[in-house]
Scaffold this motif. Structure first.
Motif, PDB file in Angstrom:
ATOM      1  N   ARG A  28       0.843  -1.205   0.000  1.00  0.00           N
ATOM      2  CA  ARG A  28       0.000   0.000   0.000  1.00  0.00           C
ATOM      3  C   ARG A  28       0.872   1.246   0.000  1.00  0.00           C
ATOM      4  N   ALA A  29       1.928   1.270   0.807  1.00  0.00           N
ATOM      5  CA  ALA A  29       2.815   2.431   0.863  1.00  0.00           C
ATOM      6  C   ALA A  29       3.522   2.633  -0.480  1.00  0.00           C
ATOM      7  N   GLN A  30       3.999   1.535  -1.083  1.00  0.00           N
ATOM      8  CA  GLN A  30       4.652   1.646  -2.383  1.00  0.00           C
ATOM      9  C   GLN A  30       3.699   2.217  -3.428  1.00  0.00           C
ATOM     10  N   ALA A  31       2.474   1.715  -3.448  1.00  0.00           N
ATOM     11  CA  ALA A  31       1.506   2.168  -4.437  1.00  0.00           C
ATOM     12  C   ALA A  31       1.123   3.630  -4.217  1.00  0.00           C
ATOM     13  N   LEU A  32       0.855   3.993  -2.971  1.00  0.00           N
ATOM     14  CA  LEU A  32       0.459   5.368  -2.680  1.00  0.00           C
ATOM     15  C   LEU A  32       1.553   6.360  -3.032  1.00  0.00           C
ATOM     16  N   ALA A  33       2.810   5.937  -2.884  1.00  0.00           N
ATOM     17  CA  ALA A  33       3.922   6.822  -3.209  1.00  0.00           C
ATOM     18  C   ALA A  33       3.940   7.193  -4.689  1.00  0.00           C
ATOM     19  N   ARG A  34       3.298   6.382  -5.516  1.00  0.00           N
ATOM     20  CA  ARG A  34       3.226   6.675  -6.946  1.00  0.00           C
ATOM     21  C   ARG A  34       1.833   7.133  -7.363  1.00  0.00           C
ATOM     22  N   GLY A  35       0.950   7.364  -6.389  1.00  0.00           N
ATOM     23  CA  GLY A  35      -0.374   7.896  -6.677  1.00  0.00           C
ATOM     24  C   GLY A  35      -1.436   6.851  -6.957  1.00  0.00           C
ATOM     25  N   TYR A  36      -1.195   5.585  -6.548  1.00  0.00           N
ATOM     26  CA  TYR A  36      -2.167   4.514  -6.768  1.00  0.00           C
ATOM     27  C   TYR A  36      -2.753   4.069  -5.433  1.00  0.00           C
ATOM     28  N   GLU A  37      -4.027   3.715  -5.456  1.00  0.00           N
ATOM     29  CA  GLU A  37      -4.726   3.297  -4.244  1.00  0.00           C
ATOM     30  C   GLU A  37      -5.106   1.825  -4.354  1.00  0.00           C
TER      31      GLU A  37
END
Length: 251
Positions: A28-37
């Protein structure tokens, strides 16, 4: 590409409490860092019929998904087989995966480790910088080993390659003191009908001093601005004591 991502975590040992999951929060943290939920998450046991059913569902979704676990060579490592069955594809020896495994383990590749080169026929490999045994991509699915120290650099590589950085949706959260959800439901229904692109949430709390509601709104800046104006007008009309929990920087 959709701005959402699904997560599948495979492992009976997690469900049985033998190990703690370390993939969900990290991914989740990796995805959010690139703007994905994250759109959804599944935690599945090592049962072939369940894996086939859920992979078939995941492949049919619009958003891509990451799957962790079940890529080893023991009888309970069923992910490769389940993914192949879900798409009605044969398992076959992947030449590049075979080369990598043989280069890494030499004579030790046979007779067991080389099985990890048997992938669904349409799969392409995902490099593993830790021990060179690759994961694989199959249509909208990305498959990683269950070891977090391997999965983390592999999923980071996939995100960098296939998931361009996006501007995430903005959100705001306000706390309404002394309020009950039941008094706001009709307004909430009108609000959601009038702002269909806004994600709305209501979280009540029950305190010794009374009740309160946390309201959350998420969306693109123009829609969020209009939605907040409607909500703030209603708050002020009712004379509610409120405070910001998260105030967006609206352009």
């Amino acid at each position: 590409m959709t701005g959402h991502l699904g997560i599948i975590i495979v492992g009976s040992e997690i469900l049985l409490g033998k190990r703690e999951d370390r993939h969900f929060a990290r991914s989740r943290a990796q995805a959010l860092a690139r703007g994905y939920e994250l759109a959804w998450s599944l935690l599945l046991a090592d049962r072939l019929e369940d894996l086939v059913t859920q992979y078939r569902w995941a492949f049919a979704q619009e958003c891509p998904f990451f799957s962790f676990g079940g890529l080893g060579a023991t009888p309970d490592d069923l992910t490769r087989t389940a993914a192949a069955i879900a798409l009605e594809l044969p398992l076959q020896r992947h030449p590049e995966a075979e080369r990598l495994i043989r280069d890494r383990f030499a004579d030790g590749a046979e007779p067991i480790r080389i099985r990890m080169a048997d992938l669904p026929s349409e799969a392409s490999i995902i490099p593993n910088p830790i021990n060179q045994v690759p994961g694989f991509q199959l249509r909208n699915g990305y498959f990683f080993p269950g070891f977090p120290q391997m999965a983390e650099p592999m999923s980071a590589w996939v995100l960098e390659r296939d998931f361009p950085v996006r501007t995430p949706a903005l959100q705001l959260r306000v706390l309404l003191h002394g309020q009950k959800e039941s008094d706001w439901v009709l307004f909430m229904e009108q609000f959601c009908a009038g702002h269909p692109t806004i994600e709305f949430s209501s979280l009540p709390s029950f305190l010794a001093s009374g009740t309160q509601i946390e309201l959350g709104l998420r969306g693109n800046p123009p829609a969020l601005r209009d939605a907040w104006q409607m909500l703030r007008t209603e708050i002020e009309h009712r004379g509610v004591d409120w405070e910001w929990l998260e105030e967006p920087q609206l352009p």
